[in-house]
Design a protein around this motif. Structure first.
Motif, short mmCIF file in Angstrom:
data_model
loop_
_atom_site.label_atom_id
_atom_site.label_comp_id
_atom_site.label_asym_id
_atom_site.label_seq_id
_atom_site.Cartn_x
_atom_site.Cartn_y
_atom_site.Cartn_z
N ALA A 40 3.90 -1.00 0.09
CA ALA A 40 4.23 -0.14 1.22
C ALA A 40 5.74 -0.16 1.44
CB ALA A 40 3.51 -0.62 2.47
N PRO A 41 6.29 0.86 2.08
CA PRO A 41 7.74 0.91 2.31
C PRO A 41 8.24 -0.33 3.05
CG PRO A 41 6.75 3.02 2.81
CD PRO A 41 5.62 2.08 2.55
N GLY A 42 9.28 -0.95 2.50
CA GLY A 42 9.86 -2.11 3.14
C GLY A 42 9.08 -3.40 2.98
N LYS A 43 8.01 -3.36 2.17
CA LYS A 43 7.19 -4.56 1.98
C LYS A 43 7.14 -4.94 0.51
CE LYS A 43 4.21 -3.98 6.01
NZ LYS A 43 2.80 -3.98 6.49
N ALA A 91 0.49 3.31 0.85
CA ALA A 91 1.34 2.60 -0.09
C ALA A 91 1.35 3.35 -1.42
CB ALA A 91 0.83 1.18 -0.32
N VAL A 92 2.22 2.92 -2.30
CA VAL A 92 2.13 3.32 -3.69
C VAL A 92 1.23 2.30 -4.39
CG1 VAL A 92 3.35 3.75 -5.85
CG2 VAL A 92 4.42 4.36 -3.66
N TYR A 93 0.23 2.79 -5.08
CA TYR A 93 -0.74 1.93 -5.76
C TYR A 93 -0.42 1.90 -7.26
CZ TYR A 93 -3.53 1.41 -1.56
OH TYR A 93 -3.96 1.07 -0.29
N TYR A 94 -0.37 0.69 -7.79
CA TYR A 94 -0.02 0.48 -9.19
C TYR A 94 -1.16 -0.18 -9.94
CZ TYR A 94 4.79 1.14 -7.53
OH TYR A 94 5.94 1.63 -6.96
N CYS A 95 -1.36 0.27 -11.15
CA CYS A 95 -2.30 -0.36 -12.07
C CYS A 95 -1.53 -1.38 -12.91
CB CYS A 95 -2.92 0.71 -12.96
SG CYS A 95 -4.16 0.12 -14.11
N ASN A 96 -2.20 -2.48 -13.24
CA ASN A 96 -1.56 -3.59 -13.94
C ASN A 96 -2.51 -4.13 -15.00
OD1 ASN A 96 -1.75 -6.74 -13.93
ND2 ASN A 96 0.40 -6.34 -13.45
N ALA A 97 -1.97 -4.44 -16.16
CA ALA A 97 -2.75 -5.04 -17.24
C ALA A 97 -2.04 -6.31 -17.69
CB ALA A 97 -2.90 -4.07 -18.42
N GLN A 98 -2.73 -7.43 -17.57
CA GLN A 98 -2.10 -8.72 -17.87
C GLN A 98 -2.91 -9.48 -18.90
OE1 GLN A 98 -0.95 -10.87 -14.41
NE2 GLN A 98 -0.60 -12.78 -15.49
#
Length: 116
Positions: A40-43, A91-98
């Motif tokens: 989220a902005p600022g977080k 918020a901006v939602y991001y996908c992640n692959a680890q």
């Protein structure tokens, strides 16, 4: 190299639903834990949901009971079903692959805005 592309974000009223998708460029679910993060902005960026290689899921307390992570192995796609959305989910939602070791991959993100 793995590429991740998110889709499905948008503007929704509080109480509504959205389903995010994350398409991976190859069959990586057996070797990579998949996750959704949001910022989220600022977080700071925070973990929202995880789908492990063993098929286990885990959620942030703030989304438990409202969000569901799933995956379609045939389509190399991970989903995040978001119900009962709140303005604080914006918020901006991001996908992640680890993988167990090695490079961590991120998608470019998709914006989710929840209006009150």
């Amino acid at each position: 190299q793995v590429q991740l592309v998110e889709s499905g974000g948008g503007l929704v009223q509080a109480g509504g639903s959205l389903r995010l998708s994350c398409a991976a460029s190859g069959s990586i679910f057996s070797t990579h834990t998949m996750a959704w993060y949001r910022q989220a902005p600022g977080k700071q960026r925070e973990l929202v949901a995880v789908f492990t290689t063993a098929g286990r899921t885990n959620y942030a307390d703030s989304v438990k009971g409202r969000f569901t992570i799933s995956r379609d192995n045939a389509k190399n796609t991970v989903y995040l079903q978001m119900n009962s959305l709140k303005p604080e989910d914006t918020a901006v939602y991001y996908c992640n692959a680890q993988p167990r070791s090695g490079f961590i991959y991120w998608g470019p993100g998709t914006q989710v805005t929840v209006s009150s």
